[in-house]
Write a protein that holds these residues in place. Sequence first.
Motif, mmCIF file in Angstrom:
data_model
loop_
_atom_site.group_PDB
_atom_site.id
_atom_site.type_symbol
_atom_site.label_atom_id
_atom_site.label_comp_id
_atom_site.label_asym_id
_atom_site.label_seq_id
_atom_site.Cartn_x
_atom_site.Cartn_y
_atom_site.Cartn_z
ATOM 1 N N LEU A 61 0.822 -1.210 0.000
ATOM 2 C CA LEU A 61 0.000 0.000 0.000
ATOM 3 C C LEU A 61 0.858 1.263 0.000
ATOM 4 N N GLY A 65 0.692 4.037 -2.852
ATOM 5 C CA GLY A 65 0.493 5.460 -2.559
ATOM 6 C C GLY A 65 1.548 6.305 -3.253
ATOM 7 N N ARG A 66 2.786 5.839 -3.187
ATOM 8 C CA ARG A 66 3.886 6.562 -3.820
ATOM 9 C C ARG A 66 3.663 6.632 -5.332
ATOM 10 N N ALA A 69 0.838 9.110 -6.097
ATOM 11 C CA ALA A 69 1.290 10.484 -5.903
ATOM 12 C C ALA A 69 2.135 10.936 -7.089
#
Lengths: 321, 530
Positions: A61, A65-66, A69
Amino acid sequence: MPALILKRLTESILVLLVVALIAFLLFRFVGDPVSSMVGQDTSLSDRAALRDALGLDDPVLVQFGRFLANVVQGDFGVSYRHRIPVADLLAERLPATLELALVATILAISVGILLGVYTAIHRRKPLAQLIMTGSLIGVSLPTFLIGILLILVFGVWLRWLPTYGRGEVVDIAGWSTGLLTASGWASLVLPAFTLALFQLTLFLRLVRAEMLDVLATDYIRFCRARGIPAKSLYFRHALKNTLIPVITVMGLQIGSIIAFSIITESVFQWPGVGLMFIQAIGDADVPVMSAYLLMVAFVFVAVNLAVDLLYVQIDPRLRHA
Amino acid sequence: MKLTCLLGSAVCALSLNLATAQAETLTYAYQGDVQGLDPQALNETFTLGFLGNIYEGLTAYDGDMAIQPALATAWETMSPTTWKITLREGVSFHNGNAFTADDVIFSWRRALTEGSDQKGRARLIEDIEKISDHEIVITTAGPVPTLMQDLVFFYILDEDWAEANGATEATSVADTNSANYANLNTNGTGPFALVERQSGVRTVLERFDGYWTDIPGNVTEAVLTPIQEDPTRVAALLSGKVQLAYPIPLQDWDRLKQTEDVRVMVTPEARTVYLGMDQMRATLERSDVTDANPFKDIRVRQAFAHAINIPAIVDRIMRGSASPAGLMVAPQVTGFDPALNDPYAYDPDQARDLLAEAGYPDGFELQMDCPNDRYVNDEMICQAVVGMLARIGVTVDLLAQTKSKYFAKILAAGGYDTSFYLLAWTPSSMDAYEVLNLLMSCRNQEATTGPFNLGGYCNPEVDALTKQIAVEVDPAERQALISRAFEIAKEDYGYIPLHQQPISWGLANGVEAVQRADNVLDLRTVTIAQ
């Protein structure tokens, strides 16, 4: 109308997010990217350092997320294998896929509809029956086999057409096109036909079936009784009403032509994004795979959106719904 | 109108091209692509082999894998840890810059930067001292008798060019902001210079007129196209679109032999295919024997070795083209000893007896790991092994999978999760020490020795010998130590070597090339009949 578009857009973004997440979860099972990024005698500590630098040991996760982004900022990361930005790779490869898909789609739609109409109107003629039998081959033979057969016949035996690649390409404002050279067109024939064949037969059979239904309806019979000329009857009155289901299927199929050109591209070594994706799987090149899957999801979502809007144009009843 | 103009001019340009290029253009296809142009980013044989046409190291291999002077003309050891190296004069890079000692020192420093995959080689060197523009002294931490072999794929870049283009560090995958200039452009001292690079599509090289020596072949231009699918690659050769294609699958040989315009060229690769067994864990990972690890018993390893019919594998699966192996290194590798190269004999009766003696009269069950897209007919070999072991009562559950998944499971990152596996190895230094150190030394906790000794074979005597071999500089002494180490490992049945797989190239008639045992195509050696 604007409300409809807004609703569809929100749904689309949700779909993209879900696709990205599922894809990302799956990547844990494609293997170890590091072992295809270093040589056999690279020490374990250097391997560990690389793993760390790429954040491969972080929870999925966190990695996801990285990734999100970065994607929002237009950064798809660097290909593990090629060591160049994925966005550059995509931009380099996308023209090849789009041109192949475009030509295949035009081929599938135009020939598919023509033959569909023909076989519906003249369904008892021997030629129509021959076409119908032939179309079974298109639906039942796997793409890979068709591609190899075409290569064997037209490339190896007859030597008429190139068996791999895109031929000479011309660069126009960053878009490399093979549509302006003779060798580009020659190279396009076999892969485009291979890619189009399944869709072509699908459209043919669909148009024929719909057309037969429509031709049996009362309004067509009344048209005939009124003495409307055959051409106008078939193409203005009948064909138009067969097109609604056909457009739905067409929309979905255009998406899959782009998305699933993978097999055709690898058989013909067509340097598009599908071939790139296959190579990326082999090397567990996660950034390339994620970007590709997101792109495919985007294409499907966009095509479906377009189809929805087209309905409204073709069928006036939906405008007030 | 506009379209026809463009079409016309493109056709014009094409025919013009054909007229000037004539027969010295070599078009060839390989199953993969060059993985980037930075010679220090990846330590992989195909990529480095291709880049060897553009870049050069201090030394090079000839067609028989023997070491030759390249950018160094002479080398001698002043002490076991210092080497005096004379550099070639009058060599220039493709951009015209002169090659000097500074470029060697620069390349070494660059190879130690974060993105480099040549760190292992670079760390062999402790320091490089410049004596003059064409003389250097290399100091190593300990004696490295194989240094000049280790440096074959250690390519020299031009310092000024790298500085001018911001490429003083090796291309790093962690750097997401920029594409490293050296990964997309080249400037070497080699016989060919880069003309065009389309990643995954085509890479074009052109002969460099300022090369420091004569080139035996007549190729002036070379076009590499990666063609991944076997049938497509073979079709490209048969249709005459490429003049050389490799690898050619064994099953296509007969067809190619029946075709007049092409032929197949085969050499044994310096890659030894072998079976490994887990001798480290207390019990096997997936087996019905739960109270012991059968492979800890030498009789079980012997039984496995004698149950495998190597001649049958070579004949049927490899179509007679592989060389049966008794050693973990191939004949081209320094340290190979022909006296030890007899394979373990096929004797299923003895194998059954040994298994019974060891307490498994009815055999046992275990899982085998195997790649299915890495080596020549890898999965078929594993299936044959499964069948042969079934005859002595051992039930093998074969897990054959794609290489990225396979390696993720069996290597250190996957916790060496395997009981019985098939792997193959070519030492990149072409020296037996690498195999002894990486595959056959005891694996310690951090795996600084034996990191690829997946089964944890361990014999302190072999370990001690390996440490001596690392620093022994006298060739005869060194060979004696290597032979002794291999002999012990062989008596231990630590590994079961199977064969050296074939390298198979398809060539159009009239094309001649030297086939190297590491599967590298040196474009200098290619001649095309006029």
